[in-house]
Scaffold this motif. Structure first.
Motif: not given
Length: 468
Positions: A115-117, A204-209, A433-434
């Motif tokens: 997603s966007g996050q 900063t960190r990674i917005n991992r999925y 955003q999903n």
């Protein structure tokens, strides 16, 4: 040496596989050639990135093309008959790049939380100050407070070994990713020293999925009464009603305008063809203005007749009616043109014979015209239904899926069809955003469309015709 030459000569003399088997074998070999070229290009681009850290990403395309140039002659030497099939390479490249690859990505994302996050990109909103030790291997994050570095990085394991942290200089222009060896409190030990060229000031960190299994599908069906079923029902009604209304209008106008005794029929044809000639974007925007509840010409004209202003685009039911009316305006010229073209293939002798036998004009239409048009109109109606089932443009331009309806999801309002619901989920959903949920919706749309197409083809007897 003689044996090698004899083997090559035997391969060149071997006949090429024929028929379907030969075609499929050629496609398999060419796809393997392309896959090997891409893998080799990817490997070489990784090596290039190790030697030249600032190397552009498009080098993978350059290396892949060079690998293809090298591997193509080797493939030809192994399968000499494949030379006559090399013309398929450009087509396969486009099919793989623009059809197969997006499909694979969609299926893959449907089982993730992408997603966007959770995009796999650096989280710019979570940047925090960072200081680097003298050996350039230990980071200190002083602004975390009671939060530990492991919590900040959202590590998969308590030690954070193998996870990634993103570093920035003062301008935060170019993020640099570094592997983590371990964490302790607010200190992060890196697997390798930070390059001397980077003056670290932020991290900063990674917005991992990751993969979530069937969670997206479970979410869709858990809210089916508020999104999936009403949207699906309206999609079917919209597609079916559009096809029926447009076909009837086009059929009637086509039969009337095909009458050779009608004076000025070419002028009428030209005027009725104009809605199809004008770009749909312009036409729909024109109708948005015409249907304006307060200032639109339609309601102004109705007001002169003493009729109360109709909320064409502001009421769920009237919005649906508006969509059908506008789609009729956009679609009837095509059906009219198809009818006129189909009528030109009918022998006039049939009508003359019917007239001699005393058949009226209506009897000629029902007994000759309509039965003979059935064969021509069946594929047109089926393709029209398939097109309108995914007719995103008119929904987006005319109502944007609205108006809002109580008890429905914010992404699936009163006039949303399946495709616009997926679009809203992917790009305008509340909270970000999903893309994963939208990919799951896309898979559901695919299977629903496939099922409806099979039913349509079965009802139309397409499979029986193909067997013949």
């Amino acid at each position: 040496m003689t044996t090698t030459l004899s083997a090559r000569a035997a391969r060149r003399a071997a006949p090429a596989p024929q028929g379907t088997r030969g075609f499929l074998l050629a496609v398999l070999i060419l796809v393997t050639l392309l896959g090997a070229s891409v893998l080799l290009g990817w490997f070489l681009s990784l090596l290039t990135a190790q030697v030249v850290p600032g190397a552009p990403a498009y080098l993978i395309l350059v290396w892949s093309l060079l690998a293809l140039v090298v591997l193509a002659p080797l493939t030809y030497n192994t399968f000499p008959w494949i030379g006559s099939w090399f013309y398929l390479l450009p087509a396969l490249v486009f099919v793989l790049a623009f059809t197969v690859f997006p499909v694979i990505l969609t299926i893959n994302y449907a089982f993730t939380n992408y997603s966007g996050q959770n995009s796999g990109s650096p989280d710019s909103a979570a940047r925090t100050a960072a200081t680097l030790s003298a050996d350039r291997r230990v980071l200190t994050l002083p602004e975390l407070g009671e939060e530990t570095a492991a919590q900040f990085l959202r590590c998969k394991a308590p030690t954070c070994a193998g996870d990634t942290i993103v570093l920035y200089d003062e301008e935060a222009s170019t993020p640099v990713r570094q592997k983590v060896a371990s964490v302790e409190g607010g200190r992060v030990t890196l697997s390798a020293p930070v390059p001397e060229t980077l003056a670290v000031t932020q991290a900063t960190r990674i917005n991992r999925y990751g993969y979530v299994g069937l969670a997206n599908f479970q979410e869709i069906f858990s809210k089916a009464s508020r999104a999936l079923w009403p949207v699906f029902l309206w999609t079917v009604i919209f597609a079916f009603s559009t096809v029926v209304i447009n076909a009837l209008a086009g059929l009637i106008l086509g039969i009337l305008l095909y009458n050779k005794n009608l004076k000025g029929r070419n002028i009428y044809r030209t005027l009725l063809f104009l809605p199809w000639a004008i770009p749909a974007v312009i036409s729909v925007q024109m109708w948005v203005a015409l249907f304006n509840q307060q200032f639109g010409i339609v309601n102004k004209s109705l007001g002169l007749l003493g009729i109360v202003a109709i909320p064409w685009l502001n009421d769920p039911l009237w919005a649906k009616i508006s969509i059908l009316l506008v789609n009729l305006w956009l679609g009837f010229p095509y059906m009219m043109t198809a009818t006129i073209s189909a009528l030109s293939t009918i022998n006039d002798d049939l009508y003359e014979a019917a007239s001699i036998d005393g058949a009226s004009r209506w009897q000629q239409i029902t007994g000759i015209t309509l039965p003979l048009l059935r064969t021509s109109f069946t594929p047109i109606l089926l393709s029209g239904f398939a097109f309108n089932f995914n007719n995103f443009g008119i929904i987006y331009l005319l109502t944007a899926g609205g108006p809002a309806q109580e008890g429905r999801e914010s992404t699936a309002q009163s006039t949303d069809i399946l495709l616009s619901w997926g679009y809203n989920t992917a790009f305008v959903s509340s909270g970000g955003q999903n893309f994963a949920l939208a990919s799951a919706i896309a898979l559901i749309i695919f299977f629903l469309t496939l099922a409806i197409s099979v039913v349509n083809f079965k009802a139309a007897g397409v499979f029986e015709e193909a067997r013949k």
